[in-house]
Every structure is written in C-alpha cells, then in structure tokens.
Design an enzyme around this catalytic site. Structure first.
Site: not given
Lengths: 334, 324
Positions: B60, B129
C-alpha cells in the site's frame, strides 16, 4: 503520587523519563529499550543518554530506520514474554508503524479470544515548537485515542513523566506514551523515592469555580499560565490535566463542569476530528442542563505545521488565545 | 438511465473518466486482470490495457507513493486500497506526503489523486476487513474525504474527486455495493464536495449520518413516521469538508439531533459534528446531540451486525432526545 521522603531533587522532564526507564530496567530483567538512535547517540532528544553504557547493547538496542520493523519486533517481544519499551522518534514517524499498532498490537488480545496480551510500551515525542515543520511537529494523540485496544497517556508534569512509565509497563496491554518535545527541558523538583502514578485518572491541577480549562501534554503549562492570568481579574479557572487520553476520565471532567458550568478545551491537535471534539461532545451529552455557555475549543490551525517561527507560533494554541476563549465563554449565557 | 448498484456505478464512472481524460490511470492490488476483488474495475484492463490499469504488488505504501509521483507529474491516478483496513501501511504516504505536498512546496506542486477504499463492516470480514478509518483522514488538513451512500452520488462525487486538484480519499461502503439499485443517468454530472443532501424532510428532529449507516438511518425514519414522528434525514456525503451550514440550519430549526456513524465511538468524526453543533447553536437545542456509533472495541467477527448502529439503537437515541 505518594511522597515518602522529604528529599527533593532538582531535575528535568527529560531526566525524569530517563530515570523512569533506568528504574524499570533495574526492577525487571524483561524490560528493554529499542528505537532509532536510542543507544550510542543517546536518543534524538537525549532521553536515553548514558543508558547504553549502563545496561549494554542487549537491553538498549539501536534499530534500523524502520518503524514498522521495530514496533513489530516490540509486539513479538511482548508476546514472547518481554516488556519492551519502544521509542519512536516522533509521532509523525509512527505513521509508518500504524499498521503494526492498529491492526496488530491493538487487536491480538481480541483476535486470540483473550489468549495473548501485548504488554508493549511505545514512547514518542509529539508536538510543535522547534521549527521542525510539517513532518516532525504534529500532535496526533487524538488519532490514537480513537483506536480500541490501546491506552494513550500524555504526561505533562515531571511527576507523571517519572511515574507513568512503570504503570504502563505493568499494564497487560499496549500503552502509548506521548512526550511533548517542548516539555523535555522543563525543570522542577521530584521526590527522591517517587512511586508509580495511576494512569487512569485526570487530575485537577488548579481548583477554581468559574470555568473548567481542560488540557493535556504540551498545552498544559500554557493553560496554567492562562489560569494565572485570569486570576488577576478575579476569575477562578479550574485546570484539568487529562493525563490519560484513552480511556478518558469522564467523572473528573463532568464533575468539574457541573460545578463551573463552563468549559474550554485546549488541544494542540488539529480541530476537525480532534480529541477536543470528543471531550466537548461528552460534556454536552453528560452535563447539558448544567452548561451556561457552549463548550469552547482552542486547537491548532488546520494547516500542515509551518516552518517559519512566527507562523508556527501562530498555528498552535498560545496564551492569549486560551485567555480569550475563557473570557468569551464567561461572557456567554444560554 | 440505467438501473445500477453502487459497485457497477463506480466501474462505469471510472470507465467514463478514463475515456474522458487519458491522464486518468488506475492502480491497485488485483484491479487489472481480476477487475478488483469487488469488481469495481471490471473490464477496464481489457479496454485500456496494462499501462492505464496497473496491477500493483501488495504494498500500500508503494501504491499510494507511486500515485503521488504520478499526480505530481501530470497524471490523474485513482489508486484502490483493497480494503480500508489495509491503508495503514500506506498512511505515511497519504498523510505526510500527499496531504502536505501543495503546502510544503509553496504551491509549486499538488497531488491531484484519488484513493478509493471499500470501507466498513457488515460483511462478516472480521476486524481486518471491516474498519472505518475516516476519522483519521478528517483529522488531516490537506485531504478531502468523501463517503457516498447511493449509486447516484457515487458517480457524481467520484467524478468531482477525480477532477479535483488535491488528494481525495473516497470511501465506499462495501456492504451497500450490491444492496440496492437505482436509476443512474448516463450523462456526465458532478456533485460538489462538501455538500450534504436531505434524504427525508421532517419537522420534529434531525438524523445525520453518512455511508453505510444511511440505510439503517432511513429505516429508522420510516419506523418513526409510523409512530407519527417526523424526522429529517441528512446524508453528509462529504466528511472533509462537511456541510456545516446545512447541518446547523436544520438542527437550529428542530432543536433535536441524533448522529449516526459506525466507527468506534471515542474521537469518532461524528463527535466533531456534535461538538460543532453545540458550539454554534447550543441555545437552540432542546436536548444534547446524541451519538449512535460503533463500539470502542476492535471490530468483531461474530457480532458483525450487532456492532453496527442498527434501527433499534437509533430509535432509542431518538426517544432520548425527544424525552430529554
């Protein structure tokens, strides 16, 4: 803090933190310090000066420049039975370790169904005032106060700088300690045989009946000065040092505001989404009918921290702004 | 007009923007051949090729960092972070680089880029998540933060975000991706950032929310209507800047407000809205602004739905502000 002896020593905030580390290292073999330049260089803010010589490289560990690596290693060490103290040079650099802090340290107890605690302490410098500009000067304590699974401390006084570390080490879960960079040089006296302080409660540092000034960390002394300034005009301001930013001590905050009916929160973080907003929302929820004026906030300007000295000074809460905010809520009636 | 769900709308909008402006490029984990784990970039790889739809490594920091570089050099990158929970390794690039570039360079450079991220709970994803990190971005000057709740708004807001001259964090409530369809115009349109929308007119109180909790908030408003209570519902849509004027005008008229957000309670973005309301219009309030939020715990796997502000919790808060 319990003062058992009358012997007082002149010291500084920096030395108080160092003494706290030294004391913890002596008390418990499992304690070690790890971070960038904490060893040979003695720490970016000279907090750990001399500790490498005293405790050796196994327990005072210089790390590579990778916050993700050494915070992650600290989590592993804590899980493996050690009691690591990890120093992150400034809060801005902690962003590189944010995944380790938010997604690992803060969650392992929860995700293991209570099997594994992470007794990790992370210390970091925070705040502006040294012309270190937009990547070394922010106050991100409020961010961390939003994260379930960790505790967040902000020692403002010498006594807390000295006493909070041991309490944090004894805590079974991750504790972040924010040391405002402008406090390291603060001078004062400490009892020779100081004990650990509690890390759950806010403290009223100055009693008053007209307005509650609620603050922590780097803006604490400015707020005390503001209270002294207001006292010249006969205004008695109560000053609350939050000390623990997560969890917040609702009881002390609400008791105070119910007596004074007015509150100003002073927070060096940016205003939007700040810890000050949380404190404000809690006061209005919990003491709605007791409030004689809206809760006011004095926060930093919403810009990346400027380098130029006059702009940096203008960007963060200062004495005149705190005094003016207090006067404004005192002049308001709803 | 086409009847589309949110994720179909996002895929179409990205397609339209890539056709409109060849500087628009897409990058992220599995966004290319796979079309994205939620299919938000479906078919774009086949249409625009690997130079404009880039499958990235699982980093990321690299995705956001590369997007900053692309943006500085004249492209309009739209980076996808596969789940908002994964943004933390890229946080430094977003907060210390993208958000500050214009300022630190004395306005010589800017980073016109979008970081899209499926956000929030309700899909049995467990802690890693399901999180809602919007508060962190709202507390970062230099970013803009958008969090739509409908297909129509997704299109208009995503277009505005891609055309903005500064970095925009675009949060997508993943449990609404396929929750419902609505008519989405084929033609080009934009929605300004910082503009809230009133979803229901009402006279007794105001309910304010955004993103995934809009559905429950509207259900609560329907339930109140049956009880004869008329609730206005405001969808903030943009969180930074947020529509202070609209909120203050509405709340000042009704005197009662309930704020709904699924992020953990303490130092939640919605606390900022509550604090601002109290600061600005305390004398018009009949009750304190009440917050209905996620809990101060990591996001649970087993109690996936219970964690979220549901209709019952919202109605309880409404009752509190009415009885206050």
């Amino acid at each position: 803090m319990s003062v058992k002896s009358a012997t007082m020593l002149k010291t500084t905030y920096r030395e108080a933190v160092r003494e706290a580390i030294r004391d913890a290292m002596r008390r418990d073999d499992r304690v070690f310090l790890m971070g960038e330049d904490v060893g040979k260089y003695g720490g970016c803010y000279a907090v750990s000066l001399g500790l490498l010589e005293e405790f050796g490289p196994e327990r005072i560990r210089d790390t590579p420049l990778s916050e993700a690596a050494f915070v992650g290693a600290g989590i592993g060490a804590a899980l493996g039975g050690m009691r690591p103290i990890v120093e992150v040079m400034t809060v801005n650099f902690s962003l590189l370790a944010l995944d380790q802090i938010v997604n690992t340290a803060a969650t392992i107890l929860h995700m293991s169904g209570g099997q594994f605690n992470v007794p990790l302490v992370i210390r970091m410098a925070t705040g502006a005032g040294r012309q270190l500009a937009a990547q070394h000067s922010h106050s991100l304590e409020g961010w961390y106060a939003h994260i379930p699974g960790i505790k967040v401390l902000a020692p403002a006084t010498l006594e807390d700088a000295r006493g909070m570390l041991w309490a944090a080490i004894e805590d079974p879960d991750p504790v972040l300690i924010f040391e405002h960079a402008m406090l390291y040089g603060q001078e004062g006296e400490l009892a020779e045989d100081v004990a650990a302080v509690d890390i759950d409660k806010a403290v009223i540092r100055r009693a008053g009946s007209d307005v509650s000034l609620i603050t922590y960390g780097g803006t604490f002394y400015k707020t005390m000065q503001a209270a002294a300034e207001l006292a010249k005009d006969g205004i008695e301001a109560e000053v609350i040092d939050l000390r623990s930013l997560r969890p917040l001590d609702n009881g002390t905050i609400l008791d105070s505001v119910r007596r004074t009916h007015r509150a100003v929160i002073i927070d060096e973080g940016w205003r939007s989404g700040s810890l000050a907003a949380e404190v404000s929302a809690r006061i209005t929820e919990g003491a709605f009918y007791e409030l004689d004026a809206p809760v006011a906030r004095v926060c930093s300007a919403e810009v990346p921290m400027p380098y130029a000295k006059h702009l940096e000074e203008a960007a963060i809460p200062q004495l005149p702004g705190i005094v003016a905010a207090a006067r404004e809520v005192l002049g308001t009636h709803v | 007009m086409a009847s589309l769900n949110m994720v179909q709308t996002i895929a179409r909008t990205l397609d339209e923007e890539m056709t409109r402006d060849e500087r628009v490029v897409i990058m992220g984990e599995d966004v290319g051949k796979r079309g994205g784990v939620f299919l938000a970039t479906e078919n774009l790889f086949d249409k625009y090729g690997p130079d404009r739809v880039i499958d990235s490594p699982l980093s990321e920091a690299a995705i956001i960092g590369a997007a900053v570089g692309m943006a500085v050099h004249g492209l309009r990158p739209v980076a996808e972070i596969q789940f908002a929970d994964y943004v933390y390794p890229g946080f430094d690039q977003l907060v210390s680089q993208a958000a500050k570039l214009r300022y630190r360079s004395g306005a010589q450079f800017s980073a016109p880029m979008v970081v899209r991220m499926p956000t929030g709970g309700g899909v049995k994803g467990g802690h890693h998540h399901s999180q809602n990190p919007e508060t962190h971005f709202v507390h970062t000057p230099g970013l803009k933060v958008v969090y739509p709740s409908t297909p129509y708004d997704s299109k208009g807001l995503l277009k505005t975000a891609i055309r903005d001259e500064d970095p925009v964090v675009f949060m997508e409530p993943k449990r609404l991706y396929r929750a419902f369809k609505e008519e989405v115009p084929e033609e080009d349109y934009t929605i300004p950032l910082g503009e809230a929308v009133i979803r229901r007119e009402g006279s007794d109180l105001v309910m304010i929310s955004y993103g995934g909790t809009m559905t429950e908030t509207l259900k609560a408003a329907d339930a109140l209507k049956e009880q004869g209570i008329s609730a206005e519902v405001i969808d903030l849509r943009s969180l930074l800047p947020w529509d202070e004027q609209r909120v203050l005008e509405s709340v000042a008229r009704k005197g009662r407000v309930v704020l709904i957000s699924e992020a953990p309670r303490t130092a939640n973005f919605i606390s900022e809205v509550a604090a601002t309301i109290s600061e600005e219009i305390l004398d018009t309030l009949e009750a304190p602004p009440m917050r209905v939020t996620g809990f101060d715990t990591p996001y649970p796997y087993a109690q996936d739905r219970e964690y979220l502000p549901g209709v019952n919790r919202i109605l309880k808060a409404v009752q509190q502000v009415i009885d206050y």
